[in-house]
Design a protein around this motif. Sequence first.
Motif, PDB file in Angstrom:
ATOM      1  N   ARG A 262       6.642 -14.562  -3.927  1.00 23.68           N
ATOM      2  CA  ARG A 262       7.000 -13.991  -2.634  1.00 23.68           C
ATOM      3  C   ARG A 262       7.482 -12.553  -2.791  1.00 23.68           C
ATOM      4  O   ARG A 262       7.305 -11.729  -1.887  1.00 23.68           O
ATOM      5  CB  ARG A 262       8.076 -14.842  -1.957  1.00 23.68           C
ATOM      6  N   ALA A 263       8.095 -12.249  -3.928  1.00 21.49           N
ATOM      7  CA  ALA A 263       8.514 -10.870  -4.198  1.00 21.49           C
ATOM      8  C   ALA A 263       7.299  -9.966  -4.349  1.00 21.49           C
ATOM      9  O   ALA A 263       7.286  -8.824  -3.879  1.00 21.49           O
ATOM     10  CB  ALA A 263       9.382 -10.817  -5.463  1.00 21.49           C
ATOM     11  N   VAL A 264       6.259 -10.480  -5.000  1.00 18.49           N
ATOM     12  CA  VAL A 264       5.008  -9.725  -5.127  1.00 18.49           C
ATOM     13  C   VAL A 264       4.371  -9.538  -3.749  1.00 18.49           C
ATOM     14  O   VAL A 264       3.879  -8.450  -3.412  1.00 18.49           O
ATOM     15  CB  VAL A 264       4.019 -10.436  -6.082  1.00 18.49           C
ATOM     16  N   ALA A 265       4.375 -10.587  -2.935  1.00 19.71           N
ATOM     17  CA  ALA A 265       3.829 -10.494  -1.575  1.00 19.71           C
ATOM     18  C   ALA A 265       4.579  -9.447  -0.758  1.00 19.71           C
ATOM     19  O   ALA A 265       3.974  -8.698   0.021  1.00 19.71           O
ATOM     20  CB  ALA A 265       3.911 -11.862  -0.886  1.00 19.71           C
ATOM     21  N   HIS A 266       5.894  -9.380  -0.943  1.00 18.33           N
ATOM     22  CA  HIS A 266       6.701  -8.375  -0.248  1.00 18.33           C
ATOM     23  C   HIS A 266       6.287  -6.966  -0.659  1.00 18.33           C
ATOM     24  O   HIS A 266       6.186  -6.059   0.191  1.00 18.33           O
ATOM     25  CB  HIS A 266       8.179  -8.609  -0.560  1.00 18.33           C
ATOM     26  N   LYS A 267       6.051  -6.773  -1.942  1.00 19.80           N
ATOM     27  CA  LYS A 267       5.604  -5.469  -2.437  1.00 19.80           C
ATOM     28  C   LYS A 267       4.265  -5.073  -1.809  1.00 19.80           C
ATOM     29  O   LYS A 267       4.064  -3.927  -1.394  1.00 19.80           O
ATOM     30  CB  LYS A 267       5.468  -5.517  -3.962  1.00 19.80           C
ATOM     31  N   ILE A 268       3.353  -6.041  -1.738  1.00 20.05           N
ATOM     32  CA  ILE A 268       2.029  -5.748  -1.174  1.00 20.05           C
ATOM     33  C   ILE A 268       2.143  -5.421   0.308  1.00 20.05           C
ATOM     34  O   ILE A 268       1.489  -4.503   0.809  1.00 20.05           O
ATOM     35  CB  ILE A 268       1.070  -6.935  -1.392  1.00 20.05           C
ATOM     36  N   ALA A 269       2.976  -6.160   1.034  1.00 17.08           N
ATOM     37  CA  ALA A 269       3.148  -5.926   2.472  1.00 17.08           C
ATOM     38  C   ALA A 269       3.674  -4.517   2.735  1.00 17.08           C
ATOM     39  O   ALA A 269       3.193  -3.812   3.633  1.00 17.08           O
ATOM     40  CB  ALA A 269       4.090  -6.974   3.071  1.00 17.08           C
ATOM     41  N   ARG A 270       4.656  -4.096   1.968  1.00 19.01           N
ATOM     42  CA  ARG A 270       5.186  -2.737   2.134  1.00 19.01           C
ATOM     43  C   ARG A 270       4.133  -1.692   1.788  1.00 19.01           C
ATOM     44  O   ARG A 270       4.025  -0.649   2.454  1.00 19.01           O
ATOM     45  CB  ARG A 270       6.441  -2.551   1.273  1.00 19.01           C
ATOM     46  N   ALA A 271       3.360  -1.983   0.747  1.00 16.84           N
ATOM     47  CA  ALA A 271       2.301  -1.044   0.353  1.00 16.84           C
ATOM     48  C   ALA A 271       1.248  -0.935   1.455  1.00 16.84           C
ATOM     49  O   ALA A 271       0.770   0.163   1.766  1.00 16.84           O
ATOM     50  CB  ALA A 271       1.657  -1.500  -0.955  1.00 16.84           C
ATOM     51  N   VAL A 272       0.903  -2.079   2.067  1.00 17.48           N
ATOM     52  CA  VAL A 272      -0.092  -2.077   3.145  1.00 17.48           C
ATOM     53  C   VAL A 272       0.399  -1.263   4.333  1.00 17.48           C
ATOM     54  O   VAL A 272      -0.381  -0.544   4.970  1.00 17.48           O
ATOM     55  CB  VAL A 272      -0.417  -3.528   3.566  1.00 17.48           C
ATOM     56  N   PHE A 273       1.689  -1.344   4.625  1.00 18.18           N
ATOM     57  CA  PHE A 273       2.231  -0.537   5.722  1.00 18.18           C
ATOM     58  C   PHE A 273       1.983   0.945   5.481  1.00 18.18           C
ATOM     59  O   PHE A 273       1.520   1.667   6.365  1.00 18.18           O
ATOM     60  CB  PHE A 273       3.729  -0.801   5.884  1.00 18.18           C
ATOM     61  N   HIS A 274       2.305   1.405   4.275  1.00 18.02           N
ATOM     62  CA  HIS A 274       2.113   2.820   3.948  1.00 18.02           C
ATOM     63  C   HIS A 274       0.630   3.183   3.904  1.00 18.02           C
ATOM     64  O   HIS A 274       0.238   4.286   4.324  1.00 18.02           O
ATOM     65  CB  HIS A 274       2.776   3.144   2.606  1.00 18.02           C
ATOM     66  N   MET A 275      -0.189   2.271   3.416  1.00 23.02           N
ATOM     67  CA  MET A 275      -1.635   2.518   3.355  1.00 23.02           C
ATOM     68  C   MET A 275      -2.216   2.736   4.748  1.00 23.02           C
ATOM     69  O   MET A 275      -2.965   3.691   4.981  1.00 23.02           O
ATOM     70  CB  MET A 275      -2.335   1.340   2.678  1.00 23.02           C
ATOM     71  N   LEU A 276      -1.877   1.842   5.671  1.00 26.86           N
ATOM     72  CA  LEU A 276      -2.434   1.925   7.018  1.00 26.86           C
ATOM     73  C   LEU A 276      -1.826   3.083   7.812  1.00 26.86           C
ATOM     74  O   LEU A 276      -2.489   3.675   8.656  1.00 26.86           O
ATOM     75  CB  LEU A 276      -2.196   0.609   7.762  1.00 26.86           C
ATOM     76  N   THR A 277      -0.562   3.399   7.542  1.00 29.61           N
ATOM     77  CA  THR A 277       0.100   4.494   8.253  1.00 29.61           C
ATOM     78  C   THR A 277      -0.411   5.853   7.792  1.00 29.61           C
ATOM     79  O   THR A 277      -0.690   6.741   8.613  1.00 29.61           O
ATOM     80  CB  THR A 277       1.624   4.429   8.046  1.00 29.61           C
ATOM     81  N   ASN A 278      -0.558   6.008   6.466  1.00 33.27           N
ATOM     82  CA  ASN A 278      -0.944   7.304   5.898  1.00 33.27           C
ATOM     83  C   ASN A 278      -2.430   7.416   5.558  1.00 33.27           C
ATOM     84  O   ASN A 278      -2.870   8.447   5.051  1.00 33.27           O
ATOM     85  CB  ASN A 278      -0.121   7.578   4.625  1.00 33.27           C
ATOM     86  N   LYS A 279      -3.199   6.332   5.826  1.00 35.27           N
ATOM     87  CA  LYS A 279      -4.646   6.314   5.552  1.00 35.27           C
ATOM     88  C   LYS A 279      -4.928   6.597   4.077  1.00 35.27           C
ATOM     89  O   LYS A 279      -5.760   7.419   3.708  1.00 35.27           O
ATOM     90  CB  LYS A 279      -5.385   7.343   6.414  1.00 35.27           C
ATOM     91  N   GLN A 280      -4.195   5.894   3.211  1.00 32.87           N
ATOM     92  CA  GLN A 280      -4.348   6.073   1.769  1.00 32.87           C
ATOM     93  C   GLN A 280      -4.737   4.756   1.102  1.00 32.87           C
ATOM     94  O   GLN A 280      -4.322   3.687   1.549  1.00 32.87           O
ATOM     95  CB  GLN A 280      -3.048   6.583   1.145  1.00 32.87           C
TER      96      GLN A 280
END
Length: 336
Positions: free
Chosen positions: A309-327
């Motif tokens: 679940r800690a890994v899933a949390h990391k991925i979720a935060r990364a996805v937020f930045h990816m979709l927000t910054n188009k990276q």
Amino acid sequence: MSLYCGIDLHSNNHVVVVIDEEDNKVVDKRIDNNLNITLELLAPYKNEVLAVAIESTFNWYWLVDGLMEQGYQVELVNTAAVKQYDGLKYSGDHQDAFHLAHLMRLGILPTGHIYPPEYRQVRDLLRRRRQLVKHASSHMISIQNQIWRSLGYRVNCNDIRKKSFALPFDVDSFLHRSANSNVIILKELDKQIAIIEKQTLEAVEHKDEFKLLTTVTGIGPILGLTIMLETGNINRFASPGNYASYCRCVNSLRESNGKKKGTGNRKAGNKYLSWAFSEAAHYLVRFNAKAKRFYERKKQKRNGIVAIRAVAHKIARAVFHMLTNKQAFDIERAFS
């Protein structure tokens, strides 16, 4: 004078309450779940009603879409966040509808996201796929257990799904009839799952968001489509923490002075995103060395479930930045 409408929605009826600026009731009536009846009831007040507050129940689609098509401003209420005074002597459907209108008049009504109808059907179709996958898994386990229990050995899932697979029982035996019923249903479920996957991938334009999501190791077409459709517009989330919480990747622990004081609402958020990020976490740990090291450190301190679940949390935060910054996904930044 401005008017405010609150609707307490049920499975077969709903209560409509319209109030004015001084909380005086203009309309207070229970009616059947029929859009025409609702529109007829609100018609005399259409120009004065600023917005209609509707509970986010399991059956809100028809009412919300119907009112919006007729030009009404609709607010979908987050029912889990609406609290009434605990000391109330009486509470009922009419009072609940009035309370929604009252909170809206005060400007403190907690609302949810109204998902765009054009993608909602595809999203729900993809949710049905997950349901069918669960059923297919139960039939697969039933077949394996029948063989294991009767003959003492296990059969691989891939072998059972082969066209050449034959049950190791006498054709006329009850064991064969029992297991064969599972095989027949399993094959039909696999067909329907494949059809749904094809239909959903064809129905949704593969936007930049989908391409970005599939740059994450472990997120393929189905998980990428699930995350994209369940997330919707990423700008509706104020921060990566808000998004991770919506994905149920945040602990619901309540603490005070370093001590545990209870837990919050664990089920608040989107269960489909929670599942998608857990699946992605398992694949990422399996195929990426950096993520695996992070997982092993967490596992040593707690356990495997908390670690994944800690890994899933990391991925979720990364996805937020990816979709927000188009990276595209950057493993170094995600697990730095």
